[in-house]
Every structure is written in C-alpha cells, then in structure tokens.
Design an enzyme around this catalytic site. Structure first.
Site, PDB file in Angstrom:
ATOM      1  NE  ARG A 104      -2.184   0.917   3.728  1.00  0.00           N
ATOM      2  CZ  ARG A 104      -2.840   1.174   4.836  1.00  0.00           C
ATOM      3  NH1 ARG A 104      -4.147   1.113   4.850  1.00  0.00           N
ATOM      4  NH2 ARG A 104      -2.212   1.476   5.939  1.00  0.00           N
ATOM      5  CB  THR A 108      -1.892   7.287  -2.954  1.00  0.00           C
ATOM      6  OG1 THR A 108      -1.358   5.955  -3.077  1.00  0.00           O
ATOM      7  CG2 THR A 108      -0.952   8.262  -3.646  1.00  0.00           C
ATOM      8  CG  ASP A 200       3.300  -2.752   9.416  1.00  0.00           C
ATOM      9  OD1 ASP A 200       3.397  -3.949   9.071  1.00  0.00           O
ATOM     10  OD2 ASP A 200       3.450  -1.810   8.618  1.00  0.00           O
ATOM     11  CG  ASP A 203       6.967  -2.990  10.091  1.00  0.00           C
ATOM     12  OD1 ASP A 203       7.626  -3.462   9.153  1.00  0.00           O
ATOM     13  OD2 ASP A 203       6.602  -1.799  10.148  1.00  0.00           O
TER      14      ASP A 203
HETATM   15  C1  PRP Z   1      -0.679  -4.083   4.826  1.00  0.00           C
HETATM   16  C2  PRP Z   1      -1.531  -5.322   5.040  1.00  0.00           C
HETATM   17  C3  PRP Z   1      -2.360  -5.376   3.788  1.00  0.00           C
HETATM   18  C4  PRP Z   1      -2.584  -3.939   3.478  1.00  0.00           C
HETATM   19  C5  PRP Z   1      -3.952  -3.551   3.969  1.00  0.00           C
HETATM   20  O1  PRP Z   1       0.389  -4.365   3.999  1.00  0.00           O
HETATM   21  O2  PRP Z   1      -0.810  -6.482   5.259  1.00  0.00           O
HETATM   22  O3  PRP Z   1      -1.712  -6.030   2.710  1.00  0.00           O
HETATM   23  O4  PRP Z   1      -1.582  -3.184   4.192  1.00  0.00           O
HETATM   24  O5  PRP Z   1      -4.244  -2.266   3.619  1.00  0.00           O
HETATM   25  P1  PRP Z   1      -5.413  -1.871   2.636  1.00  0.00           P
HETATM   26  O6  PRP Z   1      -6.604  -2.704   2.986  1.00  0.00           O
HETATM   27  O7  PRP Z   1      -5.610  -0.415   2.940  1.00  0.00           O
HETATM   28  O8  PRP Z   1      -4.944  -2.106   1.228  1.00  0.00           O
HETATM   29  P2  PRP Z   1       1.558  -3.313   3.715  1.00  0.00           P
HETATM   30  O9  PRP Z   1       1.195  -2.378   2.603  1.00  0.00           O
HETATM   31  O10 PRP Z   1       1.928  -2.654   5.015  1.00  0.00           O
HETATM   32  O11 PRP Z   1       2.726  -4.194   3.153  1.00  0.00           O
HETATM   33  P3  PRP Z   1       3.667  -5.246   3.931  1.00  0.00           P
HETATM   34  O12 PRP Z   1       2.793  -6.413   4.329  1.00  0.00           O
HETATM   35  O13 PRP Z   1       4.663  -5.600   2.900  1.00  0.00           O
HETATM   36  O14 PRP Z   1       4.261  -4.569   5.126  1.00  0.00           O
END
Ligand code: PRP
Length: 209
Positions: A104, A108, A200, A203
C-alpha cells in the site's frame, strides 16, 4: 450483516487475537499466533469444499467416506500474509501456494502490485486470499481482481482484523467473495491504520519497522 461476512465467535480465536494485539507480544509469539489464528479461520473457510463419495477399506470392512474434489490455492499477499500460509497448508497439504506482492503506497493508500507469477491458466478452483489486515480494502480488492482475471470463480478472503471501510470496499467491488475474519474493529485513522488493530502486521512478524 452480509451473508458473506463470517466473523468468528470461537473462544480460542478471541483469546489468541487478544494476545496478538498486545503491544508486549514479541515477534516469535506473534508469528505463532498468526499461524494458529490462520489455521482456525482457514478451517472455517474450507468447510464447504466440494467432496466426492469415496468408499474406504478399514481393517474390518468397507466404510463410506469422502475425498476433496476441489483444488485450493492459498494466496498470501506479501508480506504479512506469509505467516498465514503454513497452518492452513498443514491442514490441506494438497493446496497450491501462489504469492501476490501488493503493498500500500503510504501517501495515497492505493495498492501497488509488484509480484505475480501466476501461470496463464488457473490451476485451482478455489482461492483463499490470506492477509491479516483489511484496512481500506484496496489490497484485497486488487488481489481479487487479479484472481478473477486469472479465471478463478470461487474466491474467499481470510483475514484477522478488518476495518468497516475495508469490508465495505471489498464487498461492494466483489459481492460474491466470502470474508472470514477474527474481528471487525472500530475505524481507520488518518494514516490508514486500523484502530485499535494491532499495528503493522508485517513489521511485527518480521521484526522490521
Ligand atoms: C498491509 C496489510 C495489507 C494492506 C492492507 O500491507 O498487510 O496487505 O496493508 O491495507 P489496505 O486494505 O488499505 O490495502 P503493507 O502495505 O503494510 O505491506 P507489507 O505487508 O509488505 O508490510
């Protein structure tokens, strides 16, 4: 509440989710809990897999039985979905695992797809998308778009915590997709984090951030 929204009422799920949220829970324990929760929710998500009747010989006689008729694809969204694979895979060792890389954009909040090695033709009939967090719903919606374009008809989302905003976005875009969750939280904050959530999930599993 939509018929496609399944929020677990299981005591073990509630107990483990509480430990998972706890800010003092260390990475190792966090990973164990993700694995166990995924197993419990995956068990529910696979309850309606199609079966064929199958007569089996016991040491004493023939008994009526069943075998699975559908090929299942486990589709973790990288990174955080990775920790949900192993538990479900143990219960259904015949499942195929197909990774999708979607992150994400932190400004944005829109999903960015960066990894997809799906073959041209679909190799499974049912897909379980695995991602602990459904926040805005952008990543999950993008994953369903990809799997539908691949040709899979039956798609389920298995997550741990969802925001109402994410459920609304995903179910509006894809009303046929069933959701299996451990909890629906209160809201998203201005940074797109689920509140109260657990922070997160990527993380906390991988010791980054
Ligand atoms: C997080 C989570 C989802 C997403 C959810 O991933 O694991 O994939 O955000 O958000 P959304 O419903 O608003 O799209 P992240 O982007 O933090 O990536 P990562 O798992 O690689 O840390």
């Amino acid at each position: 509440m939509s018929d496609n929204l399944h929020v677990s009422d299981h005591a073990l799920v509630k107990h483990k989710l509480t430990l998972l949220r706890d800010t003092t829970t260390e990475h190792k324990k966090f990973r164990e809990l993700i694995r166990e929760l995924a197993m419990l929710l995956g068990y529910e998500a696979m309850a309606d897999l199609k079966l064929a009747e199958y007569a089996v010989k016991t040491p004493l006689a023939e008994a009526p039985g069943y075998i699975l008729q559908e090929d299942v694809g486990l589709v973790p969204i990288l990174r955080a979905g990775l920790g949900m694979v192993d538990g479900i895979h143990e219960m259904n060792p015949g499942a195929q695992v197909w990774h999708l890389g979607i992150y994400r954009d932190e400004h944005t909040l829109r999903p960015v797809s960066y990894y997809n090695k799906l073959p041209v033709e679909p190799t499974v009939q049912v897909c379980l998308i695995l991602d602990p967090m459904l926040a805005t719903g952008g990543s999950a919606t993008a994953a369903v778009d990809i799997l539908k374009a691949w040709g899979v008809k039956r798609i389920k989302f298995v997550g741990l915590i969802a925001a109402p905003e994410g459920i609304k976005t995903l179910t509006k875009a894809h009303p046929d997709v069933q959701l299996y969750l451990a909890a629906v939280d209160d809201h998203l904050n201005e940074y797109g984090f689920i509140v109260p959530g657990l922070g997160d999930a990527g993380d906390r599993q991988f010791g980054t951030g």
